[in-house]
Design a protein around this motif. Structure first.
Motif, PDB file in Angstrom:
ATOM      1  N   ASP A   1      14.215   0.732 -10.748  1.00  0.00           N
ATOM      2  CA  ASP A   1      13.181  -0.155 -11.279  1.00  0.00           C
ATOM      3  C   ASP A   1      12.719  -1.041 -10.129  1.00  0.00           C
ATOM      4  O   ASP A   1      13.440  -1.939  -9.698  1.00  0.00           O
ATOM      5  CB  ASP A   1      13.755  -0.993 -12.421  1.00  0.00           C
ATOM      6  N   TYR A   2      11.511  -0.819  -9.635  1.00  0.00           N
ATOM      7  CA  TYR A   2      11.046  -1.533  -8.462  1.00  0.00           C
ATOM      8  C   TYR A   2      10.467  -2.911  -8.763  1.00  0.00           C
ATOM      9  O   TYR A   2       9.998  -3.589  -7.847  1.00  0.00           O
ATOM     10  CB  TYR A   2      10.050  -0.677  -7.685  1.00  0.00           C
ATOM     11  N   SER A   3      10.545  -3.328 -10.012  1.00  0.00           N
ATOM     12  CA  SER A   3      10.232  -4.729 -10.318  1.00  0.00           C
ATOM     13  C   SER A   3      11.430  -5.621 -10.014  1.00  0.00           C
ATOM     14  O   SER A   3      11.311  -6.848  -9.986  1.00  0.00           O
ATOM     15  CB  SER A   3       9.836  -4.885 -11.792  1.00  0.00           C
ATOM     16  N   ASP A   4      12.582  -5.009  -9.759  1.00  0.00           N
ATOM     17  CA  ASP A   4      13.814  -5.715  -9.426  1.00  0.00           C
ATOM     18  C   ASP A   4      14.000  -5.687  -7.908  1.00  0.00           C
ATOM     19  O   ASP A   4      14.073  -4.617  -7.299  1.00  0.00           O
ATOM     20  CB  ASP A   4      15.000  -5.034 -10.120  1.00  0.00           C
TER      21      ASP A   4
ATOM     22  N   TRP B   1      14.935  -3.002  -3.453  1.00  0.00           N
ATOM     23  CA  TRP B   1      14.193  -2.972  -2.196  1.00  0.00           C
ATOM     24  C   TRP B   1      15.137  -3.331  -1.059  1.00  0.00           C
ATOM     25  O   TRP B   1      15.807  -4.354  -1.096  1.00  0.00           O
ATOM     26  CB  TRP B   1      13.032  -3.958  -2.238  1.00  0.00           C
TER      27      TRP B   1
ATOM     28  N   HIS C   1      11.779  -6.656   1.494  1.00  0.00           N
ATOM     29  CA  HIS C   1      10.726  -7.152   0.589  1.00  0.00           C
ATOM     30  C   HIS C   1      10.338  -8.556   1.039  1.00  0.00           C
ATOM     31  O   HIS C   1      11.201  -9.336   1.457  1.00  0.00           O
ATOM     32  CB  HIS C   1      11.234  -7.174  -0.858  1.00  0.00           C
TER      33      HIS C   1
ATOM     34  N   TRP D   1       7.828  -4.006   3.433  1.00  0.00           N
ATOM     35  CA  TRP D   1       8.382  -3.513   2.172  1.00  0.00           C
ATOM     36  C   TRP D   1       9.094  -2.193   2.454  1.00  0.00           C
ATOM     37  O   TRP D   1       8.526  -1.305   3.089  1.00  0.00           O
ATOM     38  CB  TRP D   1       7.285  -3.233   1.152  1.00  0.00           C
TER      39      TRP D   1
ATOM     40  N   LYS E   1       6.617   5.985  -6.766  1.00  0.00           N
ATOM     41  CA  LYS E   1       6.736   4.888  -7.724  1.00  0.00           C
ATOM     42  C   LYS E   1       6.781   3.544  -6.996  1.00  0.00           C
ATOM     43  O   LYS E   1       6.117   2.573  -7.403  1.00  0.00           O
ATOM     44  CB  LYS E   1       8.001   5.088  -8.561  1.00  0.00           C
TER      45      LYS E   1
ATOM     46  N   VAL F   1       4.021   0.303  -7.026  1.00  0.00           N
ATOM     47  CA  VAL F   1       4.379  -1.103  -7.240  1.00  0.00           C
ATOM     48  C   VAL F   1       3.914  -1.947  -6.056  1.00  0.00           C
ATOM     49  O   VAL F   1       3.375  -3.043  -6.226  1.00  0.00           O
ATOM     50  CB  VAL F   1       5.902  -1.245  -7.458  1.00  0.00           C
TER      51      VAL F   1
ATOM     52  N   LYS G   1       0.198  -2.580  -6.325  1.00  0.00           N
ATOM     53  CA  LYS G   1      -0.189  -3.440  -7.447  1.00  0.00           C
ATOM     54  C   LYS G   1       0.251  -4.884  -7.280  1.00  0.00           C
ATOM     55  O   LYS G   1      -0.364  -5.796  -7.843  1.00  0.00           O
ATOM     56  CB  LYS G   1       0.394  -2.881  -8.747  1.00  0.00           C
ATOM     57  N   THR G   2       1.322  -5.112  -6.517  1.00  0.00           N
ATOM     58  CA  THR G   2       1.907  -6.460  -6.481  1.00  0.00           C
ATOM     59  C   THR G   2       1.746  -7.177  -5.139  1.00  0.00           C
ATOM     60  O   THR G   2       2.090  -8.354  -5.043  1.00  0.00           O
ATOM     61  CB  THR G   2       3.409  -6.400  -6.830  1.00  0.00           C
TER      62      THR G   2
END
Length: 211
Positions: free
Chosen positions: A37-40, A44, A47, A120, A153, A157, A160-161
């Motif tokens: 889950d790359y929102s976590d 990374w 980052h 990143w 994936k 992310v 988008k972020t």
């Protein structure tokens, strides 16, 4: 007698050591790691919102920091077949492997780009190094495809972020990282409009064609 015993023992060590350096079974029979889950941020290796080895600079030299681009870096194969690494794809929860990646590729390679902008670098279910040498090309291809799913994936992310969607992009990688980035460039920067964002691609350690 002594020499025959010694040679036999040496042969046994070599054979048993090789047995754990290759993935067991075919790809379909492996237990595949959970998708990250790359929102976590934990998923990374580098980052902008965390301190990590990509932030390091050589000492005593000073490095001028610019904010020219966002850098997406994909590390090479660090899942190289030490004891216990017997699956076709690495787990991103393998702390020993993550530490190895951070101390080598992220510290020594990804950090080379921190003068250009924020770095990143995703952790991903990298394919075992044996995927590049095995005769089981079917398993190798599927292992690399699984790894690319994570890269794709993570890049989505990233796109988008990142803070400024109009900021230029640098992509960089080595070896397996290069293998995946070549595919990523074709998928995301195929059109002339999209390619305007990409100002440099450092894909080192794999053959690159102009077509």
């Amino acid at each position: 007698m002594k020499w025959s015993f010694f040679l036999g023992a040496l042969l046994f060590v070599l054979l048993t050591s090789c047995s754990y350096r290759k993935p067991v079974n075919i790809f379909e029979q492996n237990v595949h790691p959970t998708s990250p889950d790359y929102s976590d941020l934990v998923n990374w290796a580098a980052h902008p919102d965390k301190e990590d080895p990509s932030d390091l600079t050589p000492e005593p030299a000073s490095v001028t920091k610019y904010d020219l681009a966002d850098v997406f870096f994909v590390h090479p194969t660090t899942y190289t077949g030490t004891k216990g690494q017997r699956q076709w794809n690495a787990s991103i929860d393998d702390q020993e492997l993550n530490e190895k990646t951070d101390k080598t590729s992220i510290r020594l390679q990804a950090s080379a780009f921190n003068g250009a902008g924020e770095v990143w670098a995703p952790r991903y279910r990298q394919a075992h190094y044996h995927a590049f040498f095995t005769k089981d090309t079917s398993s190798a291809r599927k292992a690399l495809e699984l790894a690319y799913i994570d890269i794709r994936k993570a890049f989505s992310v990233f796109m988008k972020t990142r803070k400024d969607p109009d900021k230029p992009i640098i992509i960089a990688g080595h070896s397996q990282g290069c293998f995946h980035l070549k595919k990523l460039v074709r998928e995301f920067f195929d059109s002339e409009e999209d390619s305007e964002l990409l100002i440099a691609a450092y894909v080192i350690g794999s053959r690159v064609s102009l077509s």
